[in-house]
Design a protein around this motif. Structure first.
Motif, PDB file in Angstrom:
ATOM      1  N   LEU A  26       0.828  -1.206   0.000  1.00  0.00           N
ATOM      2  CA  LEU A  26       0.000   0.000   0.000  1.00  0.00           C
ATOM      3  C   LEU A  26       0.861   1.254   0.000  1.00  0.00           C
ATOM      4  O   LEU A  26       0.597   2.196  -0.749  1.00  0.00           O
ATOM      5  N   GLN A  27       1.892   1.272   0.823  1.00  0.00           N
ATOM      6  CA  GLN A  27       2.780   2.439   0.870  1.00  0.00           C
ATOM      7  C   GLN A  27       3.537   2.612  -0.436  1.00  0.00           C
ATOM      8  O   GLN A  27       3.751   3.736  -0.892  1.00  0.00           O
ATOM      9  N   MET A  28       3.902   1.507  -1.082  1.00  0.00           N
ATOM     10  CA  MET A  28       4.631   1.582  -2.352  1.00  0.00           C
ATOM     11  C   MET A  28       3.785   2.185  -3.466  1.00  0.00           C
ATOM     12  O   MET A  28       4.329   2.784  -4.395  1.00  0.00           O
ATOM     13  N   ILE A  29       2.457   2.042  -3.380  1.00  0.00           N
ATOM     14  CA  ILE A  29       1.605   2.630  -4.421  1.00  0.00           C
ATOM     15  C   ILE A  29       1.124   4.018  -4.038  1.00  0.00           C
ATOM     16  O   ILE A  29       0.314   4.601  -4.743  1.00  0.00           O
ATOM     17  N   GLY A  30       1.616   4.536  -2.914  1.00  0.00           N
ATOM     18  CA  GLY A  30       1.338   5.920  -2.572  1.00  0.00           C
ATOM     19  C   GLY A  30       0.325   6.162  -1.474  1.00  0.00           C
ATOM     20  O   GLY A  30      -0.010   7.312  -1.195  1.00  0.00           O
ATOM     21  N   VAL A  31      -0.199   5.096  -0.859  1.00  0.00           N
ATOM     22  CA  VAL A  31      -1.155   5.297   0.227  1.00  0.00           C
ATOM     23  C   VAL A  31      -0.391   5.827   1.439  1.00  0.00           C
ATOM     24  O   VAL A  31       0.500   5.173   1.956  1.00  0.00           O
ATOM     25  N   LYS A  32      -0.728   7.033   1.856  1.00  0.00           N
ATOM     26  CA  LYS A  32      -0.020   7.683   2.963  1.00  0.00           C
ATOM     27  C   LYS A  32      -0.630   7.345   4.316  1.00  0.00           C
ATOM     28  O   LYS A  32       0.043   7.372   5.334  1.00  0.00           O
ATOM     29  N   TYR A  33      -1.923   7.065   4.320  1.00  0.00           N
ATOM     30  CA  TYR A  33      -2.638   6.852   5.575  1.00  0.00           C
ATOM     31  C   TYR A  33      -2.997   5.371   5.721  1.00  0.00           C
ATOM     32  O   TYR A  33      -4.091   4.946   5.369  1.00  0.00           O
ATOM     33  N   VAL A  34      -2.027   4.588   6.181  1.00  0.00           N
ATOM     34  CA  VAL A  34      -2.215   3.154   6.364  1.00  0.00           C
ATOM     35  C   VAL A  34      -2.087   2.842   7.847  1.00  0.00           C
ATOM     36  O   VAL A  34      -1.111   3.215   8.493  1.00  0.00           O
ATOM     37  N   ASN A  35      -3.095   2.187   8.379  1.00  0.00           N
ATOM     38  CA  ASN A  35      -3.054   1.675   9.746  1.00  0.00           C
ATOM     39  C   ASN A  35      -3.239   0.171   9.665  1.00  0.00           C
ATOM     40  O   ASN A  35      -3.806  -0.340   8.704  1.00  0.00           O
ATOM     41  N   SER A  36      -2.797  -0.519  10.704  1.00  0.00           N
ATOM     42  CA  SER A  36      -2.972  -1.964  10.704  1.00  0.00           C
ATOM     43  C   SER A  36      -3.145  -2.475  12.126  1.00  0.00           C
ATOM     44  O   SER A  36      -2.672  -1.862  13.079  1.00  0.00           O
ATOM     45  N   ARG A  37      -3.843  -3.602  12.210  1.00  0.00           N
ATOM     46  CA  ARG A  37      -4.041  -4.283  13.480  1.00  0.00           C
ATOM     47  C   ARG A  37      -4.042  -5.782  13.225  1.00  0.00           C
ATOM     48  O   ARG A  37      -4.406  -6.243  12.141  1.00  0.00           O
ATOM     49  N   ALA A  38      -3.660  -6.539  14.254  1.00  0.00           N
ATOM     50  CA  ALA A  38      -3.504  -7.985  14.119  1.00  0.00           C
ATOM     51  C   ALA A  38      -4.736  -8.778  14.537  1.00  0.00           C
ATOM     52  O   ALA A  38      -4.747  -9.990  14.399  1.00  0.00           O
ATOM     53  N   SER A  39      -5.765  -8.113  15.034  1.00  0.00           N
ATOM     54  CA  SER A  39      -6.990  -8.838  15.388  1.00  0.00           C
ATOM     55  C   SER A  39      -8.193  -7.999  14.994  1.00  0.00           C
ATOM     56  O   SER A  39      -8.105  -6.775  14.856  1.00  0.00           O
ATOM     57  N   GLY A  40      -9.315  -8.691  14.823  1.00  0.00           N
ATOM     58  CA  GLY A  40     -10.534  -7.988  14.453  1.00  0.00           C
ATOM     59  C   GLY A  40     -10.969  -6.998  15.504  1.00  0.00           C
ATOM     60  O   GLY A  40     -11.367  -5.877  15.191  1.00  0.00           O
ATOM     61  N   TRP A  41     -10.897  -7.393  16.761  1.00  0.00           N
ATOM     62  CA  TRP A  41     -11.307  -6.510  17.849  1.00  0.00           C
ATOM     63  C   TRP A  41     -10.446  -5.252  17.871  1.00  0.00           C
ATOM     64  O   TRP A  41     -10.959  -4.140  17.989  1.00  0.00           O
ATOM     65  N   GLN A  42      -9.117  -5.426  17.744  1.00  0.00           N
ATOM     66  CA  GLN A  42      -8.215  -4.264  17.727  1.00  0.00           C
ATOM     67  C   GLN A  42      -8.514  -3.386  16.512  1.00  0.00           C
ATOM     68  O   GLN A  42      -8.488  -2.157  16.596  1.00  0.00           O
ATOM     69  N   GLY A  43      -8.776  -4.022  15.374  1.00  0.00           N
ATOM     70  CA  GLY A  43      -9.086  -3.274  14.159  1.00  0.00           C
ATOM     71  C   GLY A  43     -10.357  -2.458  14.297  1.00  0.00           C
ATOM     72  O   GLY A  43     -10.420  -1.305  13.871  1.00  0.00           O
ATOM     73  N   LEU A  44     -11.382  -3.053  14.906  1.00  0.00           N
ATOM     74  CA  LEU A  44     -12.638  -2.318  15.126  1.00  0.00           C
ATOM     75  C   LEU A  44     -12.432  -1.126  16.043  1.00  0.00           C
ATOM     76  O   LEU A  44     -12.955  -0.039  15.786  1.00  0.00           O
ATOM     77  N   LYS A  45     -11.696  -1.331  17.125  1.00  0.00           N
ATOM     78  CA  LYS A  45     -11.432  -0.228  18.058  1.00  0.00           C
ATOM     79  C   LYS A  45     -10.704   0.913  17.353  1.00  0.00           C
ATOM     80  O   LYS A  45     -11.053   2.082  17.529  1.00  0.00           O
ATOM     81  N   LEU A  46      -9.693   0.571  16.561  1.00  0.00           N
ATOM     82  CA  LEU A  46      -8.959   1.601  15.831  1.00  0.00           C
ATOM     83  C   LEU A  46      -9.875   2.292  14.821  1.00  0.00           C
ATOM     84  O   LEU A  46      -9.902   3.524  14.734  1.00  0.00           O
TER      85      LEU A  46
END
Length: 135
Positions: A26-46
């Motif tokens: 994603l960063q290589m194609i120019g996406v500047k705003y990338v977030n990530s999480r390792a679980s669904g619950w963490q992803g939902l909270k973020l």
């Protein structure tokens, strides 16, 4: 049309290598705003804490709550009505794609991610096109 440089993307992936590959691509194609999480619950909270979210790349096989459960929780929140959610999975049989369609995903990308095709897939998704690629 939304350009990668303008997009806010969240990757929810429990495998560290796949998480790194997706965020790097994603960063290589120019996406500047990338977030990530390792679980669904963490992803939902973020996701709930972010002011904007255009795309979620969601692994199907997550611990505790699978991608389908997380998708249901995302779809239940009006904040994410305009957020595209794409299944990203190693389960790439035709019935896996059908299940993702029926569940309400906006697209399907099989693993391993293909660097030669991934940029076009993400650009298409961000421009509102459906991307359903098992291989």
């Amino acid at each position: 049309m939304l350009y990668p440089e303008e997009a806010y993307v969240l990757v929810i992936e429990d495998d560290a290598n796949n998480l790194m590959i997706a965020t790097d691509f994603l960063q290589m194609i120019g996406v500047k705003y990338v977030n990530s999480r390792a679980s669904g619950w963490q992803g939902l909270k973020l996701a709930e804490s972010l002011p904007r979210l255009d795309l979620i790349l969601l692994d199907i096989q997550l611990p505790h709550e699978d991608g389908y459960m997380i998708l249901n929780r995302i779809r239940a929140n009006p904040k994410f009505n305009a957020t595209r959610v794409v299944a990203v999975t190693a389960n790439t049989l035709p019935q896996d794609e059908v299940r993702a369609r029926v569940a309400g995903f906006d697209g399907f990308i099989g693993k391993p991610l293909d660097f030669d095709r991934f940029p076009a897939q993400i650009r298409a998704i961000l421009s509102g096109e459906a991307v359903w690629v098992r291989h």
